[in-house]
Design a protein around this motif. Structure first.
Motif, PDB file in Angstrom:
ATOM      1  N   ILE A   6       0.825  -1.207   0.000  1.00  0.00           N
ATOM      2  CA  ILE A   6       0.000   0.000   0.000  1.00  0.00           C
ATOM      3  C   ILE A   6       0.865   1.265   0.000  1.00  0.00           C
ATOM      4  CG2 ILE A   6      -0.333   0.248   2.498  1.00  0.00           C
ATOM      5  CD1 ILE A   6      -3.353   0.686   1.797  1.00  0.00           C
ATOM      6  N   ARG A   7       2.002   1.212   0.666  1.00  0.00           N
ATOM      7  CA  ARG A   7       2.900   2.366   0.699  1.00  0.00           C
ATOM      8  C   ARG A   7       3.462   2.640  -0.696  1.00  0.00           C
ATOM      9  NH1 ARG A   7       7.016   3.981   5.217  1.00  0.00           N
ATOM     10  NH2 ARG A   7       5.249   3.155   6.321  1.00  0.00           N
ATOM     11  N   GLU A   8       3.882   1.570  -1.375  1.00  0.00           N
ATOM     12  CA  GLU A   8       4.417   1.737  -2.724  1.00  0.00           C
ATOM     13  C   GLU A   8       3.328   2.209  -3.684  1.00  0.00           C
ATOM     14  OE1 GLU A   8       7.064  -0.788  -5.962  1.00  0.00           O
ATOM     15  OE2 GLU A   8       6.429  -1.739  -4.099  1.00  0.00           O
ATOM     16  N   ALA A   9       2.105   1.695  -3.498  1.00  0.00           N
ATOM     17  CA  ALA A   9       0.987   2.107  -4.350  1.00  0.00           C
ATOM     18  C   ALA A   9       0.709   3.599  -4.195  1.00  0.00           C
ATOM     19  CB  ALA A   9      -0.254   1.291  -4.013  1.00  0.00           C
ATOM     20  N   LYS A  10       0.812   4.084  -2.956  1.00  0.00           N
ATOM     21  CA  LYS A  10       0.584   5.513  -2.701  1.00  0.00           C
ATOM     22  C   LYS A  10       1.604   6.369  -3.455  1.00  0.00           C
ATOM     23  CE  LYS A  10       2.006   7.679   0.951  1.00  0.00           C
ATOM     24  NZ  LYS A  10       2.279   8.175   2.280  1.00  0.00           N
ATOM     25  N   ASN A  11       2.833   5.909  -3.487  1.00  0.00           N
ATOM     26  CA  ASN A  11       3.896   6.681  -4.128  1.00  0.00           C
ATOM     27  C   ASN A  11       3.910   6.546  -5.649  1.00  0.00           C
ATOM     28  OD1 ASN A  11       4.806   7.590  -1.633  1.00  0.00           O
ATOM     29  ND2 ASN A  11       6.158   5.821  -1.369  1.00  0.00           N
ATOM     30  N   LYS A  12       3.272   5.503  -6.188  1.00  0.00           N
ATOM     31  CA  LYS A  12       3.322   5.257  -7.628  1.00  0.00           C
ATOM     32  C   LYS A  12       1.931   5.200  -8.246  1.00  0.00           C
ATOM     33  CE  LYS A  12       7.589   2.591  -7.554  1.00  0.00           C
ATOM     34  NZ  LYS A  12       8.216   1.356  -8.015  1.00  0.00           N
ATOM     35  N   LEU A  13       0.998   5.950  -7.720  1.00  0.00           N
ATOM     36  CA  LEU A  13      -0.388   5.846  -8.161  1.00  0.00           C
ATOM     37  C   LEU A  13      -0.547   6.136  -9.653  1.00  0.00           C
ATOM     38  CD1 LEU A  13      -3.268   5.231  -7.403  1.00  0.00           C
ATOM     39  CD2 LEU A  13      -3.562   7.629  -6.788  1.00  0.00           C
ATOM     40  N   THR A  14       0.100   7.169 -10.151  1.00  0.00           N
ATOM     41  CA  THR A  14      -0.036   7.515 -11.565  1.00  0.00           C
ATOM     42  C   THR A  14       0.485   6.390 -12.454  1.00  0.00           C
ATOM     43  OG1 THR A  14       0.173   9.859 -11.034  1.00  0.00           O
ATOM     44  CG2 THR A  14       0.531   9.235 -13.317  1.00  0.00           C
ATOM     45  N   THR A  27      -2.855  -6.036  -7.345  1.00  0.00           N
ATOM     46  CA  THR A  27      -3.353  -6.274  -5.993  1.00  0.00           C
ATOM     47  C   THR A  27      -2.518  -5.462  -5.014  1.00  0.00           C
ATOM     48  OG1 THR A  27      -4.032  -8.498  -6.581  1.00  0.00           O
ATOM     49  CG2 THR A  27      -3.814  -8.023  -4.242  1.00  0.00           C
ATOM     50  N   VAL A  28      -3.185  -4.687  -4.186  1.00  0.00           N
ATOM     51  CA  VAL A  28      -2.513  -3.869  -3.173  1.00  0.00           C
ATOM     52  C   VAL A  28      -2.586  -4.626  -1.848  1.00  0.00           C
ATOM     53  CG1 VAL A  28      -2.486  -1.643  -1.993  1.00  0.00           C
ATOM     54  CG2 VAL A  28      -3.165  -1.767  -4.404  1.00  0.00           C
ATOM     55  N   THR A  29      -1.432  -4.727  -1.176  1.00  0.00           N
ATOM     56  CA  THR A  29      -1.362  -5.490   0.071  1.00  0.00           C
ATOM     57  C   THR A  29      -0.978  -4.606   1.251  1.00  0.00           C
ATOM     58  OG1 THR A  29       0.955  -6.051  -0.291  1.00  0.00           O
ATOM     59  CG2 THR A  29      -0.677  -7.570  -1.174  1.00  0.00           C
ATOM     60  N   PRO A  34      -3.710  -9.196   0.920  1.00  0.00           N
ATOM     61  CA  PRO A  34      -4.436  -8.369  -0.057  1.00  0.00           C
ATOM     62  C   PRO A  34      -5.538  -7.553   0.613  1.00  0.00           C
ATOM     63  CG  PRO A  34      -4.385 -10.687  -0.737  1.00  0.00           C
ATOM     64  CD  PRO A  34      -3.839 -10.617   0.644  1.00  0.00           C
ATOM     65  N   VAL A  35      -5.613  -6.267   0.251  1.00  0.00           N
ATOM     66  CA  VAL A  35      -6.676  -5.412   0.788  1.00  0.00           C
ATOM     67  C   VAL A  35      -7.556  -4.821  -0.320  1.00  0.00           C
ATOM     68  CG1 VAL A  35      -5.526  -4.812   2.945  1.00  0.00           C
ATOM     69  CG2 VAL A  35      -5.106  -3.429   0.928  1.00  0.00           C
ATOM     70  N   MET A  36      -7.035  -4.731  -1.539  1.00  0.00           N
ATOM     71  CA  MET A  36      -7.833  -4.213  -2.652  1.00  0.00           C
ATOM     72  C   MET A  36      -7.159  -4.568  -3.968  1.00  0.00           C
ATOM     73  SD  MET A  36      -7.082  -0.130  -2.711  1.00  0.00           S
ATOM     74  CE  MET A  36      -6.281   0.255  -1.177  1.00  0.00           C
TER      75      MET A  36
END
Length: 91
Positions: A6-14, A27-29, A34-36
């Protein structure tokens, strides 16, 4: 399918959005669980009215059960409204 924290997803959303647009599922963990999921959006469907008209025209269908008569929303005659219904026979 790719797993990402989730932390990496926040930083690489675009970047993730671009990958998902290309058809990838991500899949975001959180703490390895897995959470979403980021999945490509489904194309909105609906009724293809023009396609239906073309289908009927090419097959010579002039009347169809689904058509609504022009007087559909006109008020009903008063005698129709006050006439009792026949008894229900449960058939």
């Amino acid at each position: 399918m790719t797993n990402i924290s989730i932390r990496e997803a926040k930083n690489k959303l675009t970047e993730l959005a671009r990958r998902v647009e290309a058809g990838e599922t991500i899949t975001v963990t959180r703490n390895g669980k897995p959470v979403m999921e980021f999945v490509p959006a489904k194309k909105k469907g609906g009724i293809d009215w023009e396609g239906g008209k073309a289908y009927k025209k090419e097959r010579g269908i002039t009347n169809f059960f689904g058509e609504i008569p022009s007087d559909f929303d006109e008020p009903l005659p008063e005698d129709f409204l006050i006439t009792p219904l026949p008894p229900f026979r449960g058939e």
